[in-house]
Design a protein around this motif. Structure first.
Motif, short mmCIF file in Angstrom:
data_model
loop_
_atom_site.label_atom_id
_atom_site.label_comp_id
_atom_site.label_asym_id
_atom_site.label_seq_id
_atom_site.Cartn_x
_atom_site.Cartn_y
_atom_site.Cartn_z
N MET A 100 0.83 -1.22 0.00
CA MET A 100 0.00 0.00 0.00
C MET A 100 0.86 1.26 0.00
O MET A 100 0.56 2.23 -0.69
CB MET A 100 -0.94 -0.01 1.20
CG MET A 100 -2.14 -0.92 1.00
SD MET A 100 -3.37 -0.74 2.29
CE MET A 100 -2.85 -1.95 3.48
N LYS A 101 1.93 1.24 0.78
CA LYS A 101 2.81 2.42 0.81
C LYS A 101 3.42 2.65 -0.56
O LYS A 101 3.40 3.77 -1.08
CB LYS A 101 3.92 2.22 1.85
CG LYS A 101 3.60 2.94 3.16
CD LYS A 101 4.63 2.71 4.23
CE LYS A 101 3.94 2.66 5.59
NZ LYS A 101 4.71 2.08 6.65
N ASP A 102 3.94 1.58 -1.17
CA ASP A 102 4.57 1.70 -2.48
C ASP A 102 3.60 2.21 -3.54
O ASP A 102 3.97 2.94 -4.44
CB ASP A 102 5.15 0.35 -2.94
CG ASP A 102 6.34 -0.06 -2.09
OD1 ASP A 102 6.80 0.77 -1.29
OD2 ASP A 102 6.79 -1.21 -2.22
N ALA A 103 2.35 1.76 -3.46
CA ALA A 103 1.38 2.09 -4.51
C ALA A 103 0.53 3.31 -4.13
O ALA A 103 -0.42 3.63 -4.84
CB ALA A 103 0.48 0.89 -4.77
N ASP A 104 0.88 3.97 -3.01
CA ASP A 104 0.19 5.19 -2.61
C ASP A 104 -1.31 4.96 -2.39
O ASP A 104 -2.14 5.75 -2.85
CB ASP A 104 0.43 6.26 -3.69
CG ASP A 104 0.47 7.64 -3.08
OD1 ASP A 104 0.56 7.73 -1.84
OD2 ASP A 104 0.38 8.63 -3.83
N ILE A 105 -1.65 3.90 -1.72
CA ILE A 105 -3.05 3.56 -1.46
C ILE A 105 -3.42 4.09 -0.07
O ILE A 105 -2.67 3.90 0.89
CB ILE A 105 -3.23 2.03 -1.55
CG1 ILE A 105 -3.04 1.60 -3.01
CG2 ILE A 105 -4.57 1.58 -1.01
CD1 ILE A 105 -2.81 0.14 -3.20
N PRO A 106 -4.59 4.77 0.03
CA PRO A 106 -4.95 5.37 1.32
C PRO A 106 -5.17 4.31 2.41
O PRO A 106 -6.00 3.41 2.25
CB PRO A 106 -6.25 6.12 1.02
CG PRO A 106 -6.75 5.57 -0.27
CD PRO A 106 -5.57 5.04 -1.02
N GLU B 212 -7.43 -1.38 -8.19
CA GLU B 212 -6.59 -1.35 -9.40
C GLU B 212 -5.13 -1.07 -9.08
O GLU B 212 -4.25 -1.77 -9.61
CB GLU B 212 -7.14 -0.34 -10.43
CG GLU B 212 -8.29 -0.98 -11.22
CD GLU B 212 -8.92 -0.06 -12.27
OE1 GLU B 212 -9.76 -0.56 -13.02
OE2 GLU B 212 -8.59 1.14 -12.30
N PRO B 213 -4.83 -0.10 -8.20
CA PRO B 213 -3.42 0.08 -7.84
C PRO B 213 -2.79 -1.16 -7.20
O PRO B 213 -1.62 -1.46 -7.46
CB PRO B 213 -3.45 1.25 -6.84
CG PRO B 213 -4.70 1.99 -7.17
CD PRO B 213 -5.68 0.99 -7.67
N VAL B 214 -3.54 -1.90 -6.39
CA VAL B 214 -2.99 -3.12 -5.78
C VAL B 214 -2.71 -4.16 -6.85
O VAL B 214 -1.64 -4.78 -6.88
CB VAL B 214 -3.98 -3.74 -4.75
CG1 VAL B 214 -3.50 -5.11 -4.29
CG2 VAL B 214 -4.12 -2.84 -3.55
N VAL B 215 -3.69 -4.35 -7.72
CA VAL B 215 -3.53 -5.37 -8.77
C VAL B 215 -2.34 -5.01 -9.68
O VAL B 215 -1.54 -5.87 -10.05
CB VAL B 215 -4.87 -5.51 -9.55
CG1 VAL B 215 -4.69 -6.28 -10.85
CG2 VAL B 215 -5.91 -6.21 -8.66
N ARG B 216 -2.21 -3.72 -9.97
CA ARG B 216 -1.06 -3.27 -10.79
C ARG B 216 0.25 -3.53 -10.05
O ARG B 216 1.21 -4.07 -10.61
CB ARG B 216 -1.22 -1.77 -11.10
CG ARG B 216 -0.37 -1.29 -12.27
CD ARG B 216 -0.61 0.21 -12.55
NE ARG B 216 -2.01 0.56 -12.63
CZ ARG B 216 -2.62 1.51 -11.89
NH1 ARG B 216 -1.93 2.22 -11.02
NH2 ARG B 216 -3.90 1.75 -12.04
N ALA B 217 0.27 -3.16 -8.76
CA ALA B 217 1.50 -3.33 -7.97
C ALA B 217 1.90 -4.79 -7.88
O ALA B 217 3.08 -5.14 -7.99
CB ALA B 217 1.29 -2.75 -6.57
#
Ligand code: AMP
Ligand code: GLY
Length: 434
Positions: free
Chosen positions: A110-116, A253-258
């Motif tokens: 989450m930190k790497d992908a900037d997820i709240p 989507e950001p998690v799946v991409r990461a």
């Protein structure tokens, strides 16, 4: 399709039941299954921990789609083993299941992908505990949130006003081999919780409708944390479509991409446990499988076919899948638990009265039940079964679930009488910031 559902709980019963309602008939199988599934599926007595036997079963039966329900076999790598055997599997790989298997791993993604999500510090050195706790809770701001790093069957998280209790739980986590001697200290997220399940094929994401779970054992959110004592959907206190959209765009989507970029694509069900804070949706936790009891109400509202959706995700073809369609009716699930649950559940007792519940048009979803040799139905776990009611309003659905569950007779059992009550009475402040 020939489908095998792996698991024993209410989640798997709800999956089997909903698959049996698809517009095209399936040949359904369950392992190890539970007595509630007998009406819809062939039950195979193969242990959940025996991955080789489960894989052999699926191969022998010529299964087109395996759906793995619980987290433990996923984290242990059952999906990998089955895929290596040539099976089409709904459920993430061992590497991708780390999103649930390690809270620290999820936090790093989450930190790497900037997820709240909540600010956090992972601690592995007991002498660093106190200063880390004070850094996360500046000025002794309460509550404290302390999480065991690894799988803990819903018992690894302590949310407390007491600094001493927070430290005690953190020390216990560090001392336990089970959690790789890591503990995650986290900022408290203020706001109502919701669960949004997202189906992914490793690339695309399809959200399911949001639901709310009730984690505490007793009425009024009192008592210890449990696996979940009830759920409802839709949530009248937010815009469901907007919440699904925000979850996909900012989180799933950001998690799946990461995960794809890490070389460990996530295909299966990403369970986003969220808090609706004043700054928008933030992640409380990820799970890598359907949630229980939320699945009971989410699937109750699914109008389009479940089998095709899960097969598309398992075979990397979500792009071609039709969008999921939903009923607007409200669905409420109330969980009946054994005496002593969640601390020390009393099991082996007879359960009666289920016919009355079904006569009233409610569904009975089994979790901890077993068929005794004398043919009687007996309790075999903490959460025993759920009653699910569907109505055109949330208040009607909750009242009906509540009155029907009262017909179930199991000595010493308990259930919450306030599932969905605040929401149905308009007592949850409307969420506008997503
Ligand atoms: P988890 O196993 O991470 O879902 O945590 C269990 C429950 O603890 C959640 O459903 C929340 O009710 C609560 N919880 C966990 N983390 C937080 C947090 N950062 N802020 C507020 N409540 C939390
Ligand atoms: N109901 C929460 C969970 O399934 O983890």
């Amino acid at each position: 399709m020939k489908i095998l559902v792996v698991g024993t709980g209410a989640r798997e019963h709800a999956l089997v039941r909903r698959l049996s309602q698809d517009s095209v008939p399936h040949d359904l199988h369950a392992a190890p299954g539970n007595p509630g599934m007998e009406a819809h599926a062939a039950i195979h007595d193969v242990s959940l921990g025996d991955s080789a036997a489960l894989t052999a079963l699926a191969c022998d039966l010529g299964i087109d789609l395996v759906v793995i329900g619980p987290e433990a076999p996923l984290v242990a790598g059952l999906a990998d083993e089955m895929r290596e055997a040539g099976l089409t599997v709904f459920g993430p790989s061992k590497a991708a299941a780390e999103l649930e298997g390690s809270k620290d791993f999820a936090k790093r993604v989450m930190k790497d992908a900037d997820i709240p999500t909540a600010r956090s510090i992972t601690v592995s050195d007991p002498t660093a505990l106190e200063s880390a706790l004070d850094e996360i809770n500046p000025g002794a701001k309460v509550p404290y949130v302390v999480k065991a790093d690894g799988l803990a069957a819903g018992k690894g998280v302590v949310v407390t006003l007491s600094r001493e209790e927070a430290l005690e739980h953190a020390r216990a986590c560090l001392a336990s081999d089970a959690h790789d001697s890591r503990v995650v200290l986290e900022e408290f997220l203020d706001g109502p919780e919701l669960s949004v399940f997202c189906v992914s094929d490793g690339e695309r994401v399809v959200p399911l409708v949001p639901a709310q779970d009730f984690k505490r054992a007793y009425k009024g959110d009192e008592g210890p944390n449990t696996g979940g004592m009830g759920a409802y959907s839709p949530l009248p206190w937010l815009d469901e479509t907007a919440a699904m959209h925000a979850t996909v765009e900012k989180i799933a989507e950001p998690v799946v991409r990461a995960m794809r970029e890490r070389g460990t694509p996530f295909a299966g069900l990403l369970f986003c446990g969220l808090a609706a804070t004043r700054e928008g949706l933030k992640v409380i936790e990820f799970n890598v499988r359907f949630g229980d009891p939320e699945t009971l109400v989410v699937l109750d509202r699914l109008e389009s076919d479940l089998g095709t959706l899960l097969h598309a995700a398992a075979s990397g073809s979500l792009a071609e899948a039709e969008p999921a369609r939903w009923h607007t009716d409200s669905s409420v699930a109330v969980v009946l638990a054994s005496e002593g649950y969640p601390l020390a559940a009393q099991t082996g007792r007879e359960i009666t009265g289920l016919d009355r519940v079904k006569e009233e048009g409610c569904a009975v979803i089994h979790a901890g039940t077993t068929r005794a040799s004398d043919g009687t139905l007996r309790s075999s776990g903490g959460r025993v079964l759920s009653v699910v009611a569907s109505e055109d309003t949330l208040d009607k659905a909750r009242v009906r679930a509540q009155s029907s569950i009262a017909h179930v007779l199991l000595e010493g059992s308990h259930y919450r009488t306030d599932i969905a009550e605040c929401a149905a009475h308009g007592e949850i402040e409307r969420v506008t910031q997503l």
